[in-house]
Scaffold this active site. Sequence first.
Site, PDB file in Angstrom:
ATOM      1  N   ASP A  25       0.880  -1.167   0.000  1.00  0.00           N
ATOM      2  CA  ASP A  25       0.000   0.000   0.000  1.00  0.00           C
ATOM      3  C   ASP A  25       0.927   1.230   0.000  1.00  0.00           C
ATOM      4  O   ASP A  25       2.108   1.122   0.355  1.00  0.00           O
ATOM      5  CB  ASP A  25      -0.847  -0.072   1.294  1.00  0.00           C
ATOM      6  CG  ASP A  25      -1.460   1.256   1.653  1.00  0.00           C
ATOM      7  OD1 ASP A  25      -2.112   1.844   0.785  1.00  0.00           O
ATOM      8  OD2 ASP A  25      -1.280   1.703   2.818  1.00  0.00           O
ATOM      9  N   ASP A  27       0.037   5.096   1.013  1.00  0.00           N
ATOM     10  CA  ASP A  27      -0.099   6.021   2.149  1.00  0.00           C
ATOM     11  C   ASP A  27       0.056   5.333   3.496  1.00  0.00           C
ATOM     12  O   ASP A  27      -0.677   4.385   3.807  1.00  0.00           O
ATOM     13  CB  ASP A  27      -1.494   6.677   2.122  1.00  0.00           C
ATOM     14  CG  ASP A  27      -1.484   7.971   1.342  1.00  0.00           C
ATOM     15  OD1 ASP A  27      -0.472   8.693   1.410  1.00  0.00           O
ATOM     16  OD2 ASP A  27      -2.482   8.259   0.660  1.00  0.00           O
ATOM     17  N   SER A 195     -20.399  12.627   0.615  1.00  0.00           N
ATOM     18  CA  SER A 195     -20.693  11.837  -0.582  1.00  0.00           C
ATOM     19  C   SER A 195     -20.622  10.338  -0.291  1.00  0.00           C
ATOM     20  O   SER A 195     -20.302   9.924   0.823  1.00  0.00           O
ATOM     21  CB  SER A 195     -19.672  12.185  -1.667  1.00  0.00           C
ATOM     22  OG  SER A 195     -18.383  11.776  -1.252  1.00  0.00           O
ATOM     23  N   ASP A 197     -19.245   6.593  -2.599  1.00  0.00           N
ATOM     24  CA  ASP A 197     -18.651   6.062  -3.826  1.00  0.00           C
ATOM     25  C   ASP A 197     -19.451   4.860  -4.303  1.00  0.00           C
ATOM     26  O   ASP A 197     -19.937   4.064  -3.497  1.00  0.00           O
ATOM     27  CB  ASP A 197     -17.206   5.599  -3.571  1.00  0.00           C
ATOM     28  CG  ASP A 197     -16.300   6.756  -3.170  1.00  0.00           C
ATOM     29  OD1 ASP A 197     -16.527   7.882  -3.650  1.00  0.00           O
ATOM     30  OD2 ASP A 197     -15.369   6.523  -2.381  1.00  0.00           O
ATOM     31  N   ASP A 245      -7.246 -11.776   1.889  1.00  0.00           N
ATOM     32  CA  ASP A 245      -7.481 -12.669   0.748  1.00  0.00           C
ATOM     33  C   ASP A 245      -6.641 -13.947   0.914  1.00  0.00           C
ATOM     34  O   ASP A 245      -5.492 -13.899   1.371  1.00  0.00           O
ATOM     35  CB  ASP A 245      -7.063 -11.943  -0.544  1.00  0.00           C
ATOM     36  CG  ASP A 245      -7.554 -12.665  -1.788  1.00  0.00           C
ATOM     37  OD1 ASP A 245      -8.533 -12.206  -2.387  1.00  0.00           O
ATOM     38  OD2 ASP A 245      -6.951 -13.703  -2.152  1.00  0.00           O
TER      39      ASP A 245
HETATM   40  O1  M1P Z   1     -11.462   8.969   1.266  1.00  0.00           O
HETATM   41  C1  M1P Z   1     -12.796   8.956   1.646  1.00  0.00           C
HETATM   42  C2  M1P Z   1     -13.653   9.729   0.653  1.00  0.00           C
HETATM   43  O2  M1P Z   1     -13.176  11.071   0.538  1.00  0.00           O
HETATM   44  C3  M1P Z   1     -13.972  11.907  -0.255  1.00  0.00           C
HETATM   45  O3  M1P Z   1     -15.263  11.965   0.313  1.00  0.00           O
HETATM   46  P1  M1P Z   1     -16.026  13.338   0.706  1.00  0.00           P
HETATM   47  O4  M1P Z   1     -15.797  14.304  -0.392  1.00  0.00           O
HETATM   48  O5  M1P Z   1     -17.439  12.877   0.871  1.00  0.00           O
HETATM   49  O6  M1P Z   1     -15.432  13.795   2.025  1.00  0.00           O
HETATM   50  C4  M1P Z   1     -14.122  11.384  -1.667  1.00  0.00           C
HETATM   51  O7  M1P Z   1     -12.910  11.525  -2.364  1.00  0.00           O
HETATM   52  C5  M1P Z   1     -14.538   9.928  -1.651  1.00  0.00           C
HETATM   53  O8  M1P Z   1     -14.472   9.411  -2.960  1.00  0.00           O
HETATM   54  C6  M1P Z   1     -13.646   9.107  -0.740  1.00  0.00           C
HETATM   55  O9  M1P Z   1     -14.113   7.783  -0.660  1.00  0.00           O
END
Ligand code: M1P
Length: 269
Positions: A25, A27, A195, A197, A245
Amino acid sequence: MSTVGAAVFPALENRPLKDTICLFDVDNTLTPARRSVTDEMLQVLSQLRQKCAIGSVGGSDFKKQQEQLGTASVDCTSLFDFNFAENGLTAYRLGKSLTGNSFIQWIGEEKYQKLVNFILRYIADLEIPKKRGTFLEFRNGMINVSPIGRNASHEERIEFEEYDKVHNIRKPFVEALKKNFPEYGLSYSIGGQISFDVFPTGWDKTYCLRHIEAEKELSGIEYKNIHFFGDKCFEGGNDFEIFSDSRTIGHCVENPDDCMKQLRELFQL
Ligand code: M1P
């Protein structure tokens, strides 16, 4: 500036541990969160690469990976045998690009429009204190849906997050999508403030393993030991699926220093 990138490595089939690959990974595993990799880490990776294959696996796009792992004069694809950005939707093998994938390619325009139309109608019918702009962001590997809109200011983000906690806007929205598109094979993640995803089920970090498995056909190398190092290995974290996994040997790290410590111990570097 590091000179590690200029080192010479044995061909994949000539590495002492030729059926072993270590995937990392980015970060908080290879680099401090959203920061650049240190020369010390590059040195450890370079030593490891003398013994086995190595690869990076980031959730962000390739540009971000280049910013964190490479420099203006060092292409990050020269530092690893495999580079996987967006969980492997963008992939490089020995510096050369492999066949990529995208959300729109996978879903197709017709199904995509049905989904988008539903989302926009749902948002149009929502009564919330504020609406701004960019309610749906089209990304390479996913769509991001925001009831307030991605143009919300910092203060408006915080307001929405608090409002959502009390009035529960996003969860029922996701439930409505699950109910109306059960056959679409989509997963939903409410990870941020304003938001959620939407992406194909299985497009987590395990996606990149198909490129590792393809190596058997490509070069005859079968990676029997696929080590994965990550920091968000708990359930709900974005390293969880690949860490747990059955095809991988998972190693949870606290930070880049811990990652180097574990590598030195495991591989006698
Ligand atoms: O890393 C977590 C989320 O960060 C952003 O979310 P928000 O704008 O709602 O704070 C977005 O980049 C989202 O895609 C991502 O999962």
